[in-house]
Write an enzyme that holds these catalytic residues in place. Structure first.
Site, mmCIF file in Angstrom:
data_model
loop_
_atom_site.group_PDB
_atom_site.id
_atom_site.type_symbol
_atom_site.label_atom_id
_atom_site.label_comp_id
_atom_site.label_asym_id
_atom_site.label_seq_id
_atom_site.Cartn_x
_atom_site.Cartn_y
_atom_site.Cartn_z
ATOM 1 N N HIS A 124 -4.768 -1.010 -5.587
ATOM 2 C CA HIS A 124 -6.057 -0.353 -5.299
ATOM 3 C C HIS A 124 -6.693 0.265 -6.548
ATOM 4 C CE1 HIS A 124 -5.515 -0.999 -1.076
ATOM 5 N NE2 HIS A 124 -4.451 -0.217 -0.994
ATOM 6 N N ASP A 161 0.004 -7.876 0.693
ATOM 7 C CA ASP A 161 -0.029 -6.520 1.256
ATOM 8 C C ASP A 161 -1.058 -6.511 2.396
ATOM 9 O OD1 ASP A 161 0.700 -3.446 0.135
ATOM 10 O OD2 ASP A 161 -1.180 -3.574 1.277
ATOM 11 N N HIS A 163 -3.187 -4.378 3.061
ATOM 12 C CA HIS A 163 -4.460 -3.836 2.597
ATOM 13 C C HIS A 163 -5.036 -4.738 1.511
ATOM 14 C CE1 HIS A 163 -2.089 -0.306 4.043
ATOM 15 N NE2 HIS A 163 -3.223 -0.082 4.675
ATOM 16 N N ASP A 244 3.727 -3.919 4.241
ATOM 17 C CA ASP A 244 3.158 -3.092 5.303
ATOM 18 C C ASP A 244 2.465 -3.923 6.382
ATOM 19 O OD1 ASP A 244 1.350 -3.717 3.315
ATOM 20 O OD2 ASP A 244 0.733 -1.643 2.929
HETATM 21 ZN ZN LIG Z 1 -0.800 -1.683 1.648
#
Ligand SMILES: [Zn+2]
Length: 314
Positions: A124, A161, A163, A244
């Protein structure tokens, strides 16, 4: 059986996010313990620090100053989720440095594949901002090192991931030497990664709805993302390995199982063998259910070793 080196550093446990923060030191502890138990023959190397020059390939001076100058005591919140503590500079330098060292090792033929068990995660973090538990963008620092140090023209970043790796995409979306491929859950943090975000044609996002399981996940990779990887003919494959997407994870709502991460990793091994001389560097990103994270990492490493989960490499 592929040759695999592990990279980690005890300083990665000293990045203190505070009580009850999901991105905690126990995450890394559980990954290291589980992978060590499953594959006791893996050689682990202490990650070096990334240098300022390596970090400045993708980040600006201001972010370096923010991450590397935390308050002497306690913690400082950079955003509601993202914290620096006195132990954070060393952890962040070692996490990014792990990827750089792993790229060096695979490019010099010292190993086929490398797994970097590090924290804080990275995908991120943007050029100028730490966010979403991430301080430096470890995978982007690694990719930039491969481009600059080894003159590669085609580096692929695979991000599974749950996200979207907004920071990685933002750093490379105008650089056609890097291909960014991602599946992620639609409509959750960081709310980017729509299918129409294509960069310079070097970004392929496949957002999937809440509840997506192994069928939808594998279909997206088999029909869209792996063909894009194949066409790109990568010289090096980098992996943002977040676990995740597991059905047990408290931070998102995918319905994946460890075997799904193992399956994708096996596919990446096949693709890397075609064009990249088998070179893969994987870096730990998210995963917030300790048991699921450990099982996902073991399935991932098993596939990197081309071993059955639960059997040692030698
Ligand atoms: Zn994540």
């Amino acid at each position: 059986m592929a040759r695999l080196l592990g990279y980690t550093h005890p300083a990665c446990l000293d990045h203190d996010t505070g009580l009850e923060h999901p991105e905690c030191a126990d995450r890394l502890g559980s990954v290291l313990e589980a992978v060590h138990d499953a594959f006791p023959g893996i050689e682990w190397i202490e990650a070096p620090r990334a240098t300022r020059g390596q970090l400045l390939r993708v980040h600006d001076e201001r972010l370096l100053a923010t991450v590397l100058s935390p308050p002497p005591h306690g913690t400082l919140h950079l955003d509601p989720d993202t914290v620096v503590s006195p132990g954070s500079p060393e952890a962040a330098l070692r996490a990014a440095g792990a990827g750089v060292a792993a790229v060096d090792a695979v490019m010099h033929g010292e190993t086929d594949v490398a797994f970097c068990a590090v924290r804080p995660p990275g995908h991120h973090a943007t050029v100028d901002a730490a966010m979403g538990f991430c301080l430096f963008n470890n995978i982007a620092v690694s990719a930039a090192h491969a481009l600059d140090r080894f003159g590669l023209g085609r580096v692929a970043i695979i991000d599974f991931d749950v996200h979207h790796g907004n920071g990685t995409q933002a750093i490379f979306e105008h650089d056609p030497r890097v291909l960014y491929l991602s599946t992620h859950q639609a409509g959750i943090y960081p709310w980017s990664g729509a299918g129409n975000e294509r960069g310079a044609g070097n970004v392929v996002n496949m957002p999937l709805p809440a509840g997506a399981g192994g069928g939808a996940f594998r279909q997206a990779w088999r029909e869209e993302l792996l063909p894009a990887l194949r066409s790109f003919e990568p010289q090096l494959v980098l992996v943002s390995a977040g676990f995740d997407g597991d059905r047990r994870d408290p931070m998102a709502q995918f319905d994946l199982e460890p075997a799904d991460f193992g399956w994708l990793t096996g596919e990446l091994m096949r693709e890397a063998a075609h064009h990249a001389q088998g070179r893969i560097v994987s870096m730990l990103e998210g995963g917030y259910h300790l048991g699921a994270l450990a099982e996902g990492a073991v399935a991932h490493v098993a596939a990197l070793l081309e071993a059955d989960a639960g059997t040692g490499p030698r």
